[in-house]
Motif scaffolding. Structure first.
Motif, PDB file in Angstrom:
ATOM      1  N   PHE A 114       0.835  -1.201   0.000  1.00 17.66           N
ATOM      2  CA  PHE A 114       0.000   0.000   0.000  1.00 17.66           C
ATOM      3  C   PHE A 114       0.871   1.254   0.000  1.00 17.66           C
ATOM      4  O   PHE A 114       0.609   2.205  -0.737  1.00 17.66           O
ATOM      5  N   LYS A 115       1.899   1.249   0.841  1.00 22.48           N
ATOM      6  CA  LYS A 115       2.786   2.413   0.929  1.00 22.48           C
ATOM      7  C   LYS A 115       3.476   2.682  -0.405  1.00 22.48           C
ATOM      8  O   LYS A 115       3.547   3.828  -0.860  1.00 22.48           O
ATOM      9  N   GLU A 116       3.977   1.619  -1.032  1.00 21.24           N
ATOM     10  CA  GLU A 116       4.664   1.800  -2.316  1.00 21.24           C
ATOM     11  C   GLU A 116       3.695   2.249  -3.403  1.00 21.24           C
ATOM     12  O   GLU A 116       4.038   3.080  -4.242  1.00 21.24           O
ATOM     13  N   ASN A 117       2.471   1.730  -3.382  1.00 25.10           N
ATOM     14  CA  ASN A 117       1.456   2.178  -4.344  1.00 25.10           C
ATOM     15  C   ASN A 117       1.092   3.639  -4.109  1.00 25.10           C
ATOM     16  O   ASN A 117       0.869   4.390  -5.066  1.00 25.10           O
ATOM     17  N   ALA A 118       1.019   4.051  -2.846  1.00 20.40           N
ATOM     18  CA  ALA A 118       0.708   5.442  -2.526  1.00 20.40           C
ATOM     19  C   ALA A 118       1.808   6.368  -3.038  1.00 20.40           C
ATOM     20  O   ALA A 118       1.526   7.439  -3.601  1.00 20.40           O
ATOM     21  N   VAL A 119       3.047   5.954  -2.882  1.00 17.02           N
ATOM     22  CA  VAL A 119       4.175   6.757  -3.379  1.00 17.02           C
ATOM     23  C   VAL A 119       4.108   6.861  -4.902  1.00 17.02           C
ATOM     24  O   VAL A 119       4.280   7.952  -5.469  1.00 17.02           O
ATOM     25  N   GLN A 120       3.825   5.746  -5.573  1.00 18.57           N
ATOM     26  CA  GLN A 120       3.715   5.766  -7.031  1.00 18.57           C
ATOM     27  C   GLN A 120       2.559   6.652  -7.487  1.00 18.57           C
ATOM     28  O   GLN A 120       2.673   7.373  -8.477  1.00 18.57           O
ATOM     29  N   TYR A 121       1.454   6.604  -6.760  1.00 20.35           N
ATOM     30  CA  TYR A 121       0.309   7.457  -7.082  1.00 20.35           C
ATOM     31  C   TYR A 121       0.716   8.927  -6.988  1.00 20.35           C
ATOM     32  O   TYR A 121       0.417   9.721  -7.873  1.00 20.35           O
ATOM     33  N   TYR A 122       1.383   9.275  -5.904  1.00 19.71           N
ATOM     34  CA  TYR A 122       1.818  10.666  -5.740  1.00 19.71           C
ATOM     35  C   TYR A 122       2.780  11.081  -6.850  1.00 19.71           C
ATOM     36  O   TYR A 122       2.643  12.156  -7.432  1.00 19.71           O
ATOM     37  N   LEU A 123       3.747  10.220  -7.151  1.00 19.05           N
ATOM     38  CA  LEU A 123       4.748  10.566  -8.171  1.00 19.05           C
ATOM     39  C   LEU A 123       4.120  10.717  -9.553  1.00 19.05           C
ATOM     40  O   LEU A 123       4.569  11.531 -10.354  1.00 19.05           O
ATOM     41  N   SER A 124       3.063   9.970  -9.815  1.00 20.06           N
ATOM     42  CA  SER A 124       2.413  10.077 -11.124  1.00 20.06           C
ATOM     43  C   SER A 124       1.341  11.172 -11.164  1.00 20.06           C
ATOM     44  O   SER A 124       0.827  11.492 -12.231  1.00 20.06           O
ATOM     45  N   GLY A 179      13.202   3.793  -4.236  1.00 17.75           N
ATOM     46  CA  GLY A 179      11.814   3.493  -4.564  1.00 17.75           C
ATOM     47  C   GLY A 179      11.126   2.508  -3.661  1.00 17.75           C
ATOM     48  O   GLY A 179       9.938   2.257  -3.792  1.00 17.75           O
ATOM     49  N   GLU A 180      11.833   1.956  -2.708  1.00 10.03           N
ATOM     50  CA  GLU A 180      11.244   0.971  -1.801  1.00 10.03           C
ATOM     51  C   GLU A 180      10.986   1.625  -0.450  1.00 10.03           C
ATOM     52  O   GLU A 180      11.847   2.311   0.091  1.00 10.03           O
ATOM     53  N   VAL A 181       9.795   1.426   0.082  1.00  8.74           N
ATOM     54  CA  VAL A 181       9.442   2.004   1.383  1.00  8.74           C
ATOM     55  C   VAL A 181       9.747   0.973   2.460  1.00  8.74           C
ATOM     56  O   VAL A 181       9.120  -0.092   2.497  1.00  8.74           O
ATOM     57  N   PRO A 182      10.723   1.255   3.331  1.00  9.90           N
ATOM     58  CA  PRO A 182      11.021   0.297   4.394  1.00  9.90           C
ATOM     59  C   PRO A 182       9.876   0.247   5.398  1.00  9.90           C
ATOM     60  O   PRO A 182       9.225   1.251   5.660  1.00  9.90           O
ATOM     61  N   THR A 183       9.606  -0.940   5.934  1.00  4.60           N
ATOM     62  CA  THR A 183       8.529  -1.094   6.912  1.00  4.60           C
ATOM     63  C   THR A 183       9.061  -1.736   8.169  1.00  4.60           C
ATOM     64  O   THR A 183      10.073  -2.432   8.154  1.00  4.60           O
ATOM     65  N   ARG A 184       8.342  -1.466   9.251  1.00  2.00           N
ATOM     66  CA  ARG A 184       8.646  -2.105  10.521  1.00  2.00           C
ATOM     67  C   ARG A 184       7.430  -2.904  10.919  1.00  2.00           C
ATOM     68  O   ARG A 184       6.349  -2.707  10.383  1.00  2.00           O
TER      69      ARG A 184
END
Length: 95
Positions: A9-19, A51-56
């Motif tokens: 979800f986080k990576e998709n959100a970042v891609q959405y913002y970038l596009s 491009g990768e969102v690190p998660t905990r």
């Protein structure tokens, strides 16, 4: 309590913002149903990690044994907290 979002979800959100940068950070966050600060943090983390969102969280243990140890530590901490509450209650009711 804050919501927990998975890595995808986080990576998709970042891609959405970038596009959709023309919308701006605030509008993109509103469209996704997340806070502006969360999206900003994810975008920043993604730019720092190619491009990768690190998660905990629960999915980032080195082994099953490490995951079990963390779970048992949490259970022990919760049990100690409950015991302290019971001791205080006995002290209050015993008077």
């Amino acid at each position: 309590m804050s919501k927990q979002f998975d890595k995808q979800f986080k990576e998709n959100a970042v891609q959405y913002y970038l596009s959709h940068k023309e919308l701006g950070l605030k509008k993109c966050a509103e469209n996704l149903g997340i806070s502006r600060n969360a999206l900003r943090n994810w975008v920043s983390a993604a730019s720092d990690n190619s491009g990768e969102v690190p998660t905990r969280g629960a999915g980032n243990y080195a082994s099953d044994q490490a995951k079990e140890i963390a779970m048992l530590k949490k259970e022990l901490r919760d049990t100690k907290d409950a015991l302290e509450i019971l001791k205080k209650a006995i002290g209050i009711l015993g008077k």
